[in-house]
Structure formats: structure tokens, C-alpha cells
Write an enzyme that holds these catalytic residues in place. Structure first.
Site, PDB file in Angstrom:
ATOM      1  N   LYS A   1       0.817  -1.219   0.000  1.00 15.34           N
ATOM      2  CA  LYS A   1       0.000   0.000   0.000  1.00 15.34           C
ATOM      3  C   LYS A   1       0.849   1.266   0.000  1.00 15.34           C
ATOM      4  O   LYS A   1       0.348   2.346  -0.308  1.00 15.34           O
ATOM      5  CB  LYS A   1      -0.964   0.003   1.181  1.00 15.34           C
ATOM      6  CG  LYS A   1      -0.349   0.232   2.546  1.00 15.34           C
ATOM      7  CD  LYS A   1      -1.412   0.154   3.632  1.00 15.34           C
ATOM      8  CE  LYS A   1      -0.853   0.405   5.017  1.00 15.34           C
ATOM      9  NZ  LYS A   1      -0.417   1.802   5.229  1.00 15.34           N
ATOM     10  N   ASP A   2       2.158   1.150   0.331  1.00 18.03           N
ATOM     11  CA  ASP A   2       3.034   2.323   0.341  1.00 18.03           C
ATOM     12  C   ASP A   2       3.608   2.646  -1.033  1.00 18.03           C
ATOM     13  O   ASP A   2       4.188   3.726  -1.223  1.00 18.03           O
ATOM     14  CB  ASP A   2       4.208   2.103   1.312  1.00 18.03           C
ATOM     15  CG  ASP A   2       3.764   2.057   2.764  1.00 18.03           C
ATOM     16  OD1 ASP A   2       2.695   2.611   3.081  1.00 18.03           O
ATOM     17  OD2 ASP A   2       4.494   1.465   3.586  1.00 18.03           O
TER      18      ASP A   2
ATOM     19  N   ARG B   1      -7.840   8.434   4.773  1.00 17.79           N
ATOM     20  CA  ARG B   1      -8.839   7.413   4.446  1.00 17.79           C
ATOM     21  C   ARG B   1      -9.578   6.984   5.708  1.00 17.79           C
ATOM     22  O   ARG B   1     -10.816   6.850   5.725  1.00 17.79           O
ATOM     23  CB  ARG B   1      -8.154   6.203   3.793  1.00 17.79           C
ATOM     24  CG  ARG B   1      -9.100   5.014   3.558  1.00 17.79           C
ATOM     25  CD  ARG B   1      -8.321   3.792   3.114  1.00 17.79           C
ATOM     26  NE  ARG B   1      -7.326   3.402   4.089  1.00 17.79           N
ATOM     27  CZ  ARG B   1      -7.564   2.650   5.156  1.00 17.79           C
ATOM     28  NH1 ARG B   1      -8.792   2.215   5.398  1.00 17.79           N
ATOM     29  NH2 ARG B   1      -6.603   2.338   5.984  1.00 17.79           N
ATOM     30  N   ARG B   2      -8.834   6.755   6.787  1.00 19.09           N
ATOM     31  CA  ARG B   2      -9.456   6.343   8.045  1.00 19.09           C
ATOM     32  C   ARG B   2     -10.209   7.516   8.682  1.00 19.09           C
ATOM     33  O   ARG B   2     -11.315   7.337   9.206  1.00 19.09           O
ATOM     34  CB  ARG B   2      -8.397   5.801   9.011  1.00 19.09           C
ATOM     35  CG  ARG B   2      -7.751   4.507   8.536  1.00 19.09           C
ATOM     36  CD  ARG B   2      -6.713   4.007   9.537  1.00 19.09           C
ATOM     37  NE  ARG B   2      -6.071   2.783   9.053  1.00 19.09           N
ATOM     38  CZ  ARG B   2      -4.756   2.584   9.024  1.00 19.09           C
ATOM     39  NH1 ARG B   2      -3.932   3.521   9.453  1.00 19.09           N
ATOM     40  NH2 ARG B   2      -4.260   1.451   8.563  1.00 19.09           N
TER      41      ARG B   2
ATOM     42  N   ARG C   1       1.566   9.394  14.391  1.00 22.11           N
ATOM     43  CA  ARG C   1       2.621   8.747  13.613  1.00 22.11           C
ATOM     44  C   ARG C   1       3.443   7.882  14.564  1.00 22.11           C
ATOM     45  O   ARG C   1       3.292   7.931  15.767  1.00 22.11           O
ATOM     46  CB  ARG C   1       3.543   9.788  12.953  1.00 22.11           C
ATOM     47  CG  ARG C   1       3.037  10.366  11.639  1.00 22.11           C
ATOM     48  CD  ARG C   1       3.076   9.399  10.472  1.00 22.11           C
ATOM     49  NE  ARG C   1       4.359   8.727  10.320  1.00 22.11           N
ATOM     50  CZ  ARG C   1       5.428   9.233   9.711  1.00 22.11           C
ATOM     51  NH1 ARG C   1       5.394  10.456   9.237  1.00 22.11           N
ATOM     52  NH2 ARG C   1       6.534   8.527   9.588  1.00 22.11           N
TER      53      ARG C   1
ATOM     54  N   ARG D   1       2.272   3.631  18.767  1.00 22.99           N
ATOM     55  CA  ARG D   1       0.840   3.906  18.636  1.00 22.99           C
ATOM     56  C   ARG D   1       0.032   3.211  19.728  1.00 22.99           C
ATOM     57  O   ARG D   1      -0.840   3.808  20.351  1.00 22.99           O
ATOM     58  CB  ARG D   1       0.346   3.478  17.256  1.00 22.99           C
ATOM     59  CG  ARG D   1       1.039   4.197  16.107  1.00 22.99           C
ATOM     60  CD  ARG D   1       0.479   3.785  14.772  1.00 22.99           C
ATOM     61  NE  ARG D   1       1.331   4.217  13.676  1.00 22.99           N
ATOM     62  CZ  ARG D   1       0.953   4.324  12.420  1.00 22.99           C
ATOM     63  NH1 ARG D   1      -0.288   4.027  12.092  1.00 22.99           N
ATOM     64  NH2 ARG D   1       1.793   4.721  11.494  1.00 22.99           N
TER      65      ARG D   1
ATOM     66  N   CYS E   1      -1.556   7.112  -2.541  1.00 24.91           N
ATOM     67  CA  CYS E   1      -1.878   6.846  -1.141  1.00 24.91           C
ATOM     68  C   CYS E   1      -2.137   8.154  -0.410  1.00 24.91           C
ATOM     69  O   CYS E   1      -2.168   8.203   0.808  1.00 24.91           O
ATOM     70  CB  CYS E   1      -0.772   6.042  -0.466  1.00 24.91           C
ATOM     71  SG  CYS E   1       0.794   6.909  -0.324  1.00 24.91           S
TER      72      CYS E   1
END
Length: 319
Positions: free
Chosen positions: A83-84, A131-132, A149, A155, A242
Site C-alpha cells: 500500500k506504500d 482514508r481512516r 505517527r 501507537r 496513497c
């Protein structure tokens, strides 16, 4: 090809985080099991050096340094979180293998074992992925979205320390580092559609390294490749990398025709969501797995016809 046709020790480039090293380690183990010699090479990236949100430091920030080392011949293989990767192809390289992917869903890690619907209005939820952010806001739960981040341990630690009520992260990352126990809810696609390619690895090498391309092909999973190609074709056709609030999820499923014969079918769904959650467009399509790229483009066309360009005009990026 035979194992003997590659005599060198294969150098596998990876970022230095626990997750990246774990992901690259699975590729190393598979190559060693096939009779090759391999070692990991840690590469620092601009994304590792910066605390800024991904949408500010740019698309491909986690992959450019790996690709530079690959092009220079300092590593033979680069292992990326798919996805990156930017959607634009780079003729210097080829994605020689996409192994079977982990569960692509997003996951909630919340205080007190709470699920998303149990978090009271005003709860502080950590994520920097637009997106989230967009999909969380579209649910209308009154949550306070806080930029976030750092590696997965950082996290999760924000929740443990009480700084945040919850974080949303990729379930696949937690699975790979053995932290599925931290998840309080795996978010279903109807709640939050994952990033195109989420949970999948891209094993990349130089396009002219024919023997290595052939060797890596043994690690490829056809169903995962079809799904990821379809998802990323949506992204490319929308001209969104992305850095846009776009979700897409495809899977190869078994279907039965009218004569009772079983066949594989690719099911693809995607969404485009306004960053403030005020508008959302969803669509889906099914077709043959070998038509993955075509199906992705067709679904993007449908989204655009429904107004996706206007919805995306205020978009951001995925982390």
C-alpha cells in the site's frame, strides 16, 4: 531454474522497524527454505526520519530509499508494504512476487476492551490516515480524531498510557508482530474499507535480473496478486495515490454456475469519502480474476460518474 543458478548471497533491503524487519524476514525464510542464501540489509528512509504526517512528506516516502538502493545494486530485493508503493510503474523494477496477504482489515485498539460503537462521543482516536479519518467521520459517532505517527508499539502505547482512547491501525501489522491480542475490534469493510493493497507485501527486484525474477516467482500467490492489481487499478484510474481517502478491497471467491460447476470470481468494492465525512460514494463489481486490472478501471469509472472527483478534491493520505 535451479537453485545453483543464483550463487550470490541475496541482499534483501528493508526499513528498520520491527514490522518491516519481520515482513522482510518472512521473505528471507522462504528463500532460504528454497535453497538460496540471503541476508537483510537495513535501509533508512525519509519516512523514518520525519515525524510529519505522510500526506506532508509525500507519496512513496517509505519506498524511495529502498528503490534507490535497489537501482544502485546495493540490495537485490526490496520488500515493501504494497500500500506504500506509488501506483505509477517504474520500468527499472518488477514486482516479482506478492505472497499470500494477511487479513487486510483495519483494527481498533481501544481502552477497556471497547469496540467502536461503545466509544462515547468526544473520545480521542489516533490516526493520521485521511482514508481512516474520512470513514470514521462518516460514521457520525462524534469522535475526536487526533494525528498519530510512529511505529506500532508507539501507537499502541498511546492507548496504554491513557493519552488516547483508541487507535486505528492495519490488522496485518499487528498479526505480523504477534500483537493480535491488542485488538478490541477488527473493523468490517462496511464500517471502514481498507487501503488498496493493505496487508500485502510487494517483493521487488531489478527488471533485468532474470534469474532472480524467476526465483522470486515461486513466492507469488495468484489470488492475492489479482486482488491487489484490481484494488490498485482503482487507485490509478482515479489518479489518486496513497494521498487520497480511497478504500478498495478485492477477494477471489468461489462461485457456482447454473450447471453446478465451481469457478473463481473476483469481487471488488471501493469507496471515496470526503475528508470531513460529509459525503461517501461506494460501488462494487465482479468478474474473472484475469481481468483484475480491467475491473479496477471499470469500477473507478463508475465512481467518477457518481461524482468521486468532487468528493476527493479535499482529500489527504494513508499511513
Amino acid at each position: 531454474m535451479t537453485v545453483a543458478s543464483i550463487t550470490r548471497v541475496l541482499k534483501i533491503g528493508t526499513r528498520g522497524s520491527l514490522l518491516a524487519r519481520t515482513q522482510a524476514g518472512t521473505v528471507l525464510d522462504a528463500l532460504v527454505a528454497a535453497g538460496h542464501r540471503a541476508e537483510l540489509v537495513i535501509v533508512k528512509t525519509a519516512g523514518d526520519e520525519s515525524a510529519a504526517p505522510v500526506q506532508q512528506i509525500g507519496v512513496g516516502v517509505f519506498t524511495t530509499a529502498l528503490r534507490d538502493q535497489l537501482a544502485a545494486g546495493n540490495v537485490d530485493i526490496a520488500v515493501h508494504s504494497y500500500k506504500d508503493l506509488p501506483t505509477a510503474p517504474d520500468d527499472r523494477f518488477t514486482i516479482a512476487a506478492i505472497p499470500p496477504r494477511e487479513d487486510p482489515r483495519d483494527a481498533l485498539v481501544a481502552r477497556d476492551g471497547l469496540v467502536l460503537g461503545e466509544l462515547p462521543a468526544g473520545s480521542r482516536i489516533g490516526t493520521s490516515a485521511p482514508r481512516r479519518i474520512a470513514q470514521l467521520k462518516a460514521l457520525g459517532l462524534g469522535l475526536d480524531i487526533v494525528p498519530l505517527r510512529g511505529n506500532l508499539d508507539t501507537r499502541l502505547g498511546k492507548v496504554t498510557a491513557g493519552e488516547l482512547d483508541a487507535v486505528v491501525v492495519a490488522r496485518a501489522g499487528l498479526a505480523r508482530i504477534g500483537r493480535l491480542d491488542a485488538i478490541t475490534e477488527s473493523l468490517e469493510p462496511v464500517q471502514m474499507l481498507s487501503a488498496p493493497g493493505q496487508g500485502a507485501l510487494a517483493i521487488e527486484c531489478r527488471a533485468d535480473d532474470a534469474d532472480l525474477v524467476t526465483a522470486l516467482t515461486a513466492l507469488d500467490d495468484a489470488s492475492t496478486r489479482s486482488a491487489v492489481v484490481a484494488e490498485r487499478s482503482v487507485l490509478a484510474a482515479l489518479e489518486a495515490g496513497c494521498t487520497a481517502p480511497v478504500g478498495a478491497l478485492a477477494e477471489v471467491v468461489e462461485s457456482i454456475d447454473e450447471d453446478g460447476r465451481i469457478f473463481d470470481e473476483l469481487s471488488l468494492r471501493a469507496c471515496v469519502v470526503a475528508l470531513d465525512g460529509s459525503d461517501e460514494i461506494r460501488a462494487s463489481v465482479v468478474g474473472a480474476p484475469e481481468r483484475a486490472a480491467e475491473l479496477g478501471r471499470a469500477l473507478a469509472d463508475e465512481l467518477l460518474e457518481l461524482g468521486a472527483a468532487d468528493v476527493m478534491s479535499g482529500g489527504g493520505g494513508d499511513a
